[in-house]
Design an enzyme around this catalytic site. Structure first.
Site, PDB file in Angstrom:
ATOM      1  N   LYS A   7     -11.982 -13.854  15.397  1.00 35.06           N
ATOM      2  CA  LYS A   7     -10.986 -14.835  15.834  1.00 35.06           C
ATOM      3  C   LYS A   7      -9.570 -14.352  15.522  1.00 35.06           C
ATOM      4  O   LYS A   7      -8.674 -14.410  16.357  1.00 35.06           O
ATOM      5  CB  LYS A   7     -11.221 -16.192  15.135  1.00 35.06           C
ATOM      6  N   ARG A  24     -12.546 -27.155  11.804  1.00 37.97           N
ATOM      7  CA  ARG A  24     -13.823 -26.694  11.266  1.00 37.97           C
ATOM      8  C   ARG A  24     -14.779 -27.846  10.983  1.00 37.97           C
ATOM      9  O   ARG A  24     -15.893 -27.611  10.557  1.00 37.97           O
ATOM     10  CB  ARG A  24     -13.577 -25.946   9.953  1.00 37.97           C
ATOM     11  N   ARG A  45     -14.167  -5.064   5.753  1.00 36.79           N
ATOM     12  CA  ARG A  45     -12.872  -5.460   6.301  1.00 36.79           C
ATOM     13  C   ARG A  45     -11.714  -5.281   5.318  1.00 36.79           C
ATOM     14  O   ARG A  45     -11.843  -5.549   4.137  1.00 36.79           O
ATOM     15  CB  ARG A  45     -13.000  -6.938   6.683  1.00 36.79           C
ATOM     16  N   ARG A  95     -20.169 -19.272   3.330  1.00 33.90           N
ATOM     17  CA  ARG A  95     -19.286 -19.516   4.480  1.00 33.90           C
ATOM     18  C   ARG A  95     -20.092 -19.720   5.758  1.00 33.90           C
ATOM     19  O   ARG A  95     -19.761 -20.563   6.587  1.00 33.90           O
ATOM     20  CB  ARG A  95     -18.296 -18.348   4.643  1.00 33.90           C
TER      21      ARG A  95
HETATM   22  P1  AMP Z   1     -10.655 -17.999   7.248  1.00 32.68           P
HETATM   23  O1  AMP Z   1      -9.505 -17.084   6.978  1.00 32.68           O
HETATM   24  O2  AMP Z   1     -10.479 -18.809   8.509  1.00 32.68           O
HETATM   25  O3  AMP Z   1     -11.981 -17.285   7.208  1.00 32.68           O
HETATM   26  O4  AMP Z   1     -10.673 -19.070   6.057  1.00 32.68           O
HETATM   27  C1  AMP Z   1     -10.859 -18.666   4.712  1.00 32.68           C
HETATM   28  C2  AMP Z   1     -11.248 -19.868   3.867  1.00 32.68           C
HETATM   29  O5  AMP Z   1     -10.190 -20.845   3.897  1.00 32.68           O
HETATM   30  C3  AMP Z   1     -12.480 -20.632   4.329  1.00 32.68           C
HETATM   31  O6  AMP Z   1     -13.685 -20.049   3.858  1.00 32.68           O
HETATM   32  C4  AMP Z   1     -12.221 -22.004   3.727  1.00 32.68           C
HETATM   33  O7  AMP Z   1     -12.449 -22.003   2.326  1.00 32.68           O
HETATM   34  C5  AMP Z   1     -10.723 -22.158   3.919  1.00 32.68           C
HETATM   35  N1  AMP Z   1     -10.401 -22.752   5.253  1.00 32.68           N
HETATM   36  C6  AMP Z   1      -9.728 -22.156   6.264  1.00 32.68           C
HETATM   37  N2  AMP Z   1      -9.590 -22.980   7.298  1.00 32.68           N
HETATM   38  C7  AMP Z   1     -10.200 -24.139   6.949  1.00 32.68           C
HETATM   39  C8  AMP Z   1     -10.413 -25.376   7.610  1.00 32.68           C
HETATM   40  N3  AMP Z   1      -9.979 -25.594   8.869  1.00 32.68           N
HETATM   41  N4  AMP Z   1     -11.071 -26.356   6.931  1.00 32.68           N
HETATM   42  C9  AMP Z   1     -11.505 -26.165   5.671  1.00 32.68           C
HETATM   43  N5  AMP Z   1     -11.361 -25.006   4.985  1.00 32.68           N
HETATM   44  C10 AMP Z   1     -10.700 -23.994   5.620  1.00 32.68           C
END
Ligand code: AMP
Length: 214
Positions: free
Chosen positions: A13, A88, A127, A172
């Site tokens: 993404k 999410r 990564r 996750r």
């Molecule tokens: P990401 O960079 O999108 O993989 O997000 C990293 C982490 O941030 C996730 O594993 C969650 O702990 C938190 N996070 C990011 N976006 C959200 C969201 N929309 N709702 C809840 N937690 C989030």
């Protein structure tokens, strides 16, 4: 045009969002990036979310909806927004619908990036990210250039996310299937869901996304 990129961690993404930012006048709204910024700034909220993120759990709806609301109410981006990693949960999807409706803005496309779980482990554990510009590299599929400089900005510092390990990834992925995947049905029922093969080459995924947007 406002779009959502939907998919599990490691689906690509962020990579595709960055390409859209470069190629169109769109703005990427990544709640993951906002939360990482908050934790590194040492704020109270940052301290609260750090532990939750490292374990791979979701941060509360209240916090992330607050972050998105703040961005959207400080002026709309000309080329529209790419929501990356948000919504999410169904509560977040509802909140986004209300926020956009209040601003008189449409939600044009919800693009699901389809990948299989086995590929995600390999993608996530290799990564790294340029600390200067956020360009994403991978030990096997897209290594940092041999001169040690980022191909995009020339930066020489590369970081690995604390939650990019197998244990966190398991949590996750579970969070994705339990809390986020219901959004696939939610947007499908609204007639808004479109899918691309997230396992294809980066440029081919980008071409599939472009075909949907144009
Ligand atoms: P990401 O960079 O999108 O993989 O997000 C990293 C982490 O941030 C996730 O594993 C969650 O702990 C938190 N996070 C990011 N976006 C959200 C969201 N929309 N709702 C809840 N937690 C989030």
């Amino acid at each position: 045009m406002n779009i959502i990129l939907l998919g599990p961690p490691g689906a690509g993404k962020g990579t595709q969002a960055r390409k859209l930012v470069d190629e169109r006048a769109m703005v990427q709204l990544s709640t993951g990036d906002m939360l990482r910024e908050a934790r590194s700034s040492g704020t109270e909220m940052g301290r609260i979310v750090a532990e939750v993120m490292d374990k791979g759990h979701l941060v509360t709806d209240e916090i992330v909806i607050g972050l998105i609301r703040e961005k959207l109410t400080t002026g709309m981006a000309k080329g529209g927004y790419i929501f990356d990693g948000f919504p999410r949960t169904l509560a977040q999807a509802d909140a986004l619908g209300v926020l956009l409706a209040d601003l008189g803005q449409p939600l044009d496309h919800v693009i699901e990036m389809r990948v299989d779980d086995a590929a995600l482990v390999a993608r996530i554990t290799g990564r790294s990210t340029c600390a200067g510009c956020g360009e994403v590299y991978h030990d096997v599929t897209r290594p940092v250039p041999a001169d040690g400089k980022c191909a995009n900005c020339g930066g020489t510092t590369f970081t690995r996310r604390a939650d990019d390990n197998e244990d966190s990834l398991k949590t996750r992925l579970l969070a994705y299937y339990k809390q986020t995947s219901p959004l696939i049905g939610f947007y499908y029922a609204k007639g808004m869901l479109e899918g691309v093969d997230g396992l294809a080459e980066i440029d081919d995924v980008a071409a599939s996304i472009a075909a949907i947007l144009d």
